[in-house]
Design a protein around this motif. Structure first.
Motif, PDB file in Angstrom:
ATOM      1  N   ILE A  54       0.856  -1.356  -0.010  1.00 14.72           N
ATOM      2  CA  ILE A  54       0.315   0.084  -0.242  1.00 14.72           C
ATOM      3  C   ILE A  54       1.257   1.432  -0.233  1.00 14.72           C
ATOM      4  CG2 ILE A  54      -1.371   1.361   1.231  1.00 14.72           C
ATOM      5  CD1 ILE A  54      -2.907  -1.436   2.291  1.00 14.72           C
ATOM      6  N   GLY A  55       2.238   1.652   0.798  1.00 13.13           N
ATOM      7  CA  GLY A  55       2.944   2.552   1.055  1.00 13.13           C
ATOM      8  C   GLY A  55       3.747   2.329  -0.511  1.00 13.13           C
ATOM      9  N   PHE A  56       4.045   1.522  -0.814  1.00 17.03           N
ATOM     10  CA  PHE A  56       5.271   1.224  -2.373  1.00 17.03           C
ATOM     11  C   PHE A  56       3.958   1.931  -2.979  1.00 17.03           C
ATOM     12  CE2 PHE A  56       6.547  -0.283  -5.895  1.00 17.03           C
ATOM     13  CZ  PHE A  56       8.458   0.051  -6.169  1.00 17.03           C
ATOM     14  N   ASN A  57       2.581   2.103  -3.601  1.00 20.41           N
ATOM     15  CA  ASN A  57       1.574   2.498  -3.932  1.00 20.41           C
ATOM     16  C   ASN A  57       1.735   3.546  -4.352  1.00 20.41           C
ATOM     17  OD1 ASN A  57      -0.476   1.706  -5.753  1.00 20.41           O
ATOM     18  ND2 ASN A  57      -1.524   1.961  -4.469  1.00 20.41           N
ATOM     19  N   ILE A  58       1.970   4.102  -3.195  1.00 20.12           N
ATOM     20  CA  ILE A  58       1.516   6.107  -2.863  1.00 20.12           C
ATOM     21  C   ILE A  58       2.539   6.627  -3.398  1.00 20.12           C
ATOM     22  CG2 ILE A  58       1.796   7.896  -1.416  1.00 20.12           C
ATOM     23  CD1 ILE A  58       0.300   6.190   0.552  1.00 20.12           C
ATOM     24  N   LEU A  59       4.265   5.806  -4.001  1.00 20.02           N
ATOM     25  CA  LEU A  59       4.442   6.479  -5.003  1.00 20.02           C
ATOM     26  C   LEU A  59       4.841   5.966  -6.063  1.00 20.02           C
ATOM     27  CD1 LEU A  59       7.555   7.808  -4.078  1.00 20.02           C
ATOM     28  CD2 LEU A  59       8.858   5.555  -4.304  1.00 20.02           C
ATOM     29  N   LEU A  74      13.105  -0.909   4.840  1.00 19.26           N
ATOM     30  CA  LEU A  74      11.475  -2.295   5.816  1.00 19.26           C
ATOM     31  C   LEU A  74      12.292  -2.540   6.458  1.00 19.26           C
ATOM     32  CD1 LEU A  74       9.114  -4.350   5.195  1.00 19.26           C
ATOM     33  CD2 LEU A  74      10.670  -5.541   3.931  1.00 19.26           C
ATOM     34  N   GLY A  75      14.055  -2.338   6.205  1.00 19.21           N
ATOM     35  CA  GLY A  75      15.356  -3.575   7.421  1.00 19.21           C
ATOM     36  C   GLY A  75      15.266  -1.862   7.753  1.00 19.21           C
ATOM     37  N   VAL A  76      15.742  -1.094   7.871  1.00 18.48           N
ATOM     38  CA  VAL A  76      15.084   0.290   8.617  1.00 18.48           C
ATOM     39  C   VAL A  76      14.379   0.019   9.683  1.00 18.48           C
ATOM     40  CG1 VAL A  76      15.571   2.976   9.180  1.00 18.48           C
ATOM     41  CG2 VAL A  76      16.854   2.196   7.264  1.00 18.48           C
ATOM     42  N   ALA A 103      11.993   4.931   9.851  1.00 19.93           N
ATOM     43  CA  ALA A 103      12.727   4.729   8.351  1.00 19.93           C
ATOM     44  C   ALA A 103      11.944   6.889   7.590  1.00 19.93           C
ATOM     45  CB  ALA A 103      11.037   3.918   8.104  1.00 19.93           C
ATOM     46  N   GLY A 104      11.227   6.845   8.380  1.00 16.59           N
ATOM     47  CA  GLY A 104      10.578   8.490   7.495  1.00 16.59           C
ATOM     48  C   GLY A 104      12.114   9.320   7.469  1.00 16.59           C
ATOM     49  N   VAL A 105      13.185   9.933   8.476  1.00 16.83           N
ATOM     50  CA  VAL A 105      13.713  10.133   8.612  1.00 16.83           C
ATOM     51  C   VAL A 105      15.265   9.561   7.576  1.00 16.83           C
ATOM     52  CG1 VAL A 105      15.989  11.285   9.591  1.00 16.83           C
ATOM     53  CG2 VAL A 105      14.104  10.740  10.553  1.00 16.83           C
ATOM     54  N   SER A 243       5.490   6.866   1.691  1.00 13.99           N
ATOM     55  CA  SER A 243       6.118   5.346   1.158  1.00 13.99           C
ATOM     56  C   SER A 243       6.650   4.554   2.304  1.00 13.99           C
ATOM     57  CB  SER A 243       5.988   5.341   0.153  1.00 13.99           C
ATOM     58  OG  SER A 243       7.110   5.571  -0.444  1.00 13.99           O
ATOM     59  N   GLY A 244       7.702   5.686   2.525  1.00 13.08           N
ATOM     60  CA  GLY A 244       9.172   5.366   3.508  1.00 13.08           C
ATOM     61  C   GLY A 244       8.553   4.503   4.520  1.00 13.08           C
ATOM     62  N   MET A 245       8.008   5.528   4.914  1.00 15.50           N
ATOM     63  CA  MET A 245       7.458   5.080   6.943  1.00 15.50           C
ATOM     64  C   MET A 245       6.341   4.162   6.276  1.00 15.50           C
ATOM     65  SD  MET A 245       6.518   9.072   7.715  1.00 15.50           S
ATOM     66  CE  MET A 245       6.313   8.966   9.856  1.00 15.50           C
TER      67      MET A 245
END
Lengths: 389, 342
Positions: A54-59, A74-76, A103-105, A243-245
């Motif tokens: 879902i997040g990836f789709n926003i990008l 994901l790893g972070v 992840a956001g940072v 999407s990163g978050m």
């Protein structure tokens, strides 16, 4: 109902979609039981990768930027969540908060650099950053990531907040728990499921917001937007960070359900997987990515369990020679060979159905519900290949 | 100084591999306008041509020794490759030189694979967005690598260089350094020379033949060339096959350095895309220069002295360079305006 599924844009249909989605997620164990997927471990994975997609789709779906580096976030998220368990508390909410934050940072830093370029350059820059993060996590940052062994909980962990409240986990390794409910089995799934529903709701809101409209405008013609006087950079960066978050949240949830984190989660093939999920289901649709994530994880867990003996049994009603041939052919595509099936299905989707499975549903629905002449004229533009940007 | 020279040498063969793959990628960008994520798979297929050829020529006939027995009393087995039985010395030569000789097998095989790929798949993606090109070739790469895994298994299959060049050369001695300071395996030198020859041949082909001239004209302005009545599509198909052959040969000759396994293509693919971007998309000399540059940089970064100052730098140097280059020179070192910028 069809209109709802296929994303007509009214407030009422959005609510119906959300409620239907929630019901399906919450009744997941019952609905998926006949398909052999009704056990909590797999359901959890569906939910987690659903959030990731879902997040990836926003990008990818809204903004049209293809990132090959989302596994890094994901790893972070995973590492952060495990560190939160180790240092602070076994509370998953706290862990997820920090996972998303960090992840956001990371996404701000990486996005700021990568978004200077578009298209293929962007894809390769994100890929380069993800590989860099993977290699760092694997070797250099061993004090933080514990290198190739992976980061695990141990009994010597301080867990400061838990200690403050006088919680002691005794001799056993602690499991993450939400105010006393352990995050394993069905409670674990429902925790992920509720977060999936919230994530889905947020993505609906983003899709329908003016911000979402701007992202779509960026996808269709960024130049024109610039000429109109809109600076597109901040919007892209925000989309990238969101999407990163989401990815960080998914990574954190992985650590919640199974408190360990390894570098292999950050490898670029893992980023490729989320791309596959989103495209398979249908980039730019609301339901598509979740569907794609579910299908791929289903393949991975169920298909890969088929072995030759099971196949022989399934086809035991056929004459011996035919049975053996069929099993020999089929066993290439299931069990260990399920990646082959995945690759083939994925290629077929990209070649014949660039809109993903949701586009396929749309065409099917159009085929049956519209009068023939009207249906033809409606479908014609969709069937054409999209022009190059 | 010795260390410096040794690292320079070390980087050359790796750089050669990067440069050859990146050259093919750039040719495909420049001519077809397609981003080929399956190019690493072609590299891998080339390596497995060597594996196949070696398996074919080293099939053995097992006979029992008439008189000798082992310590346990069982007869001693004599294994002779069939080719040696049939062709004598020439057969032995085939077995020992299986890696370089397998070029004879690999060229037609890679040609066919390249033609089939372009005709069957890539052709239909000229007009579609780059993202879809990336995705479909990524899918193809997965399929190819899984097929190889089915036939050859998941373990690396070591290949040996011909015994006569399987030693190390004392280069330092030749150049006047104390003997034994700089010793270097022959095969890596051969690989470097091979890559130089292949790259040179590709450049000469594009520079000095009429065919190459037309292709270059087509890269610059496809429409005008078509209007002149030249079937540019067919020529571009051949260019794709050429790129596939170059990638395949790069993989084939690399087998004694790195045992081939089914995912080697993906490993090299990421790096070669970094190389292409650093060199500048659409620039053939850029791809070659960046390939050697990054190969050499990587080998310098793996020096212990460097690693003590920046731990782990050898793992990330390529990506770091790519990021810095793209920030400073967004088109890469030798990139031209307007290539792949949408």
């Amino acid at each position: 109902m069809n209109k709802v599924l296929l994303g007509s844009e009214s407030k009422r249909s959005d609510w119906i979609l959300l409620v239907a989605f929630s019901i399906v997620v919450l009744l997941g164990p019952y609905i998926l039981a006949p398909f052999g997927a009704g056990y909590p471990d797999l359901l959890q994975r569906f939910a987690i990768f659903g959030i990731f997609a879902i997040g990836f789709n926003i990008l990818l779906g809204l903004t049209g930027y293809l990132s090959f580096g989302h596994a890094a976030f994901l790893g972070v998220g995973s590492y952060t969540a495990v560190w939160s368990f180790k240092l602070l508390s076994m509370n998953p909410i706290l862990a997820l908060f920090f996972a998303m934050l960090l992840a956001g940072v990371f996404a701000v830093a990486i996005g700021y650099i990568c978004l200077r370029r578009a298209g293929i350059y962007f894809a390769i820059l994100t890929l380069a950053f993800a590989q860099m993060s993977y290699n760092l996590a694997y070797s250099v940052l061993t004090p933080i990531t514990n290198g190739e062994t992976g980061l695990q909980l141990s009994q010597q962990d301080p867990r400061a907040i838990d200690a403050l409240f006088g919680r002691d986990y005794g001799a056993a390794l602690p499991v993450s728990d939400l105010f006393g409910i352990e995050m394993t089995g069905y409670p674990g799934f429902y925790f992920c499921g509720v977060i999936l529903i919230i994530a889905f709701y947020i993505s609906i809101r983003i899709f329908r917001s003016p911000f979402g409209m701007k992202l779509r405008a960026i996808k269709s013609n960024q130049n024109r937007l610039n000429y109109v006087g809109i600076n597109t950079k901040p919007y892209m960066l925000v989309a990238f960070v969101i999407s990163g978050m989401y990815a960080g949240l998914a990574g954190g949830l992985m650590a919640v359900t199974d408190p360990l984190a390894g570098a292999e989660r950050m490898q670029w093939t893992a980023s490729g997987e989320v791309v596959l999920m989103t495209i398979l289901g249908g980039a730019g649709t609301l339901l598509g990515p979740v569907l794609g994530a579910g299908i791929i994880k289903y393949f991975e867990n169920i298909f890969s369990a088929f072995n030759e003996a099971l196949l022989m049994e399934t086809f035991s009603f056929l004459p011996a020679g035919l049975q053996e041939t069929l099993v020999a052919v089929l066993s290439l595509f299931v069990g260990k060979g399920w990646h082959l099936t995945l690759g083939i299905v994925f290629m077929l989707i990209v070649i014949f159905l660039p809109g993903g499975l949701m586009e396929g549903f749309r065409r099917l629905v159009n085929l049956f519900t519209r009068p023939p002449d009207q249906g033809k004229s409606e479908r014609a533009p969709a069937a054409q290949a999209q022009p190059a940007e | 100084m010795e260390v410096f020279l040794l690292q320079l040498l070390n980087g050359l063969d790796k750089g050669g591999a990067y440069a050859m793959i990146a050259l093919g990628l750039t040719l495909i960008f420049g001519t077809l306008g397609v981003v080929n994520f399956a190019h690493g798979a072609l590299f891998m297929l080339g390596a497995f041509c060597a594996v196949t050829f070696n398996a074919l020529v080293s099939m053995q006939q097992v006979t029992l020794h008439p008189t000798e027995t082992t310590a346990w009393g069982t007869p001693v087995e004599i294994k002779t490759p069939y080719v040696e039985l049939w062709f004598g010395d020439f057969g032995r030569f085939l077995v020992e030189f299986s890696v370089p000789v397998s070029i004879l097998l690999a060229v037609p095989v890679m040609l066919l694979i390249g033609l089939a790929m372009e005709r069957g798949l890539i052709r239909h993606f000229y007009k579609r967005p780059h993202i879809e090109q990336i995705l479909v070739t990524f899918g193809l790469a997965i399929v190819l690598q899984e097929i190889v895994k089915i036939f050859y298994g998941a373990n690396p299959i070591p290949q040996s260089a011909p015994p006569s060049v399987d030693q190390a050369l004392d280069i330092g001695g030749l150049l006047g350094f104390p003997p034994g300071e700089i010793v270097y395996p022959y095969w890596r030198l051969i690989y470097f020379l091979f890559s130089a020859v292949v790259i040179g041949a590709v450049f000469a082909f594009l520079r000095y033949t009429t065919f190459g001239m037309v292709v270059r004209a087509g890269m610059a302005d496809r429409e005008t060339v078509t209007l002149l009545g030249i079937n540019i599509d067919r020529r571009f198909t051949i260019v794709f096959a050429l790129a596939a052959i170059v990638a395949g040969l790069a993989g084939l000759m690399y087998t004694p350095i790195l045992s081939p396994d089914y995912h080697m293509g993906m490993d090299f693919l990421v790096i070669s895309f970094v190389v292409v971007v650093v060199g500048g998309m659409g620039s053939l000399p850029g791809a070659v220069a960046a390939g050697f540059l990054l190969g050499i940089l990587q080998s310098f970064a793996s020096l212990n002295e460097v690693k003590q100052i920046f731990p782990g730098i050898d793992q990330i140097i390529l990506y770091l360079v790519a990021v810095v280059v793209l920030l400073v020179r967004p088109r890469g070192l030798m990139g031209q305006k307007g290539v792949m910028e949408t």
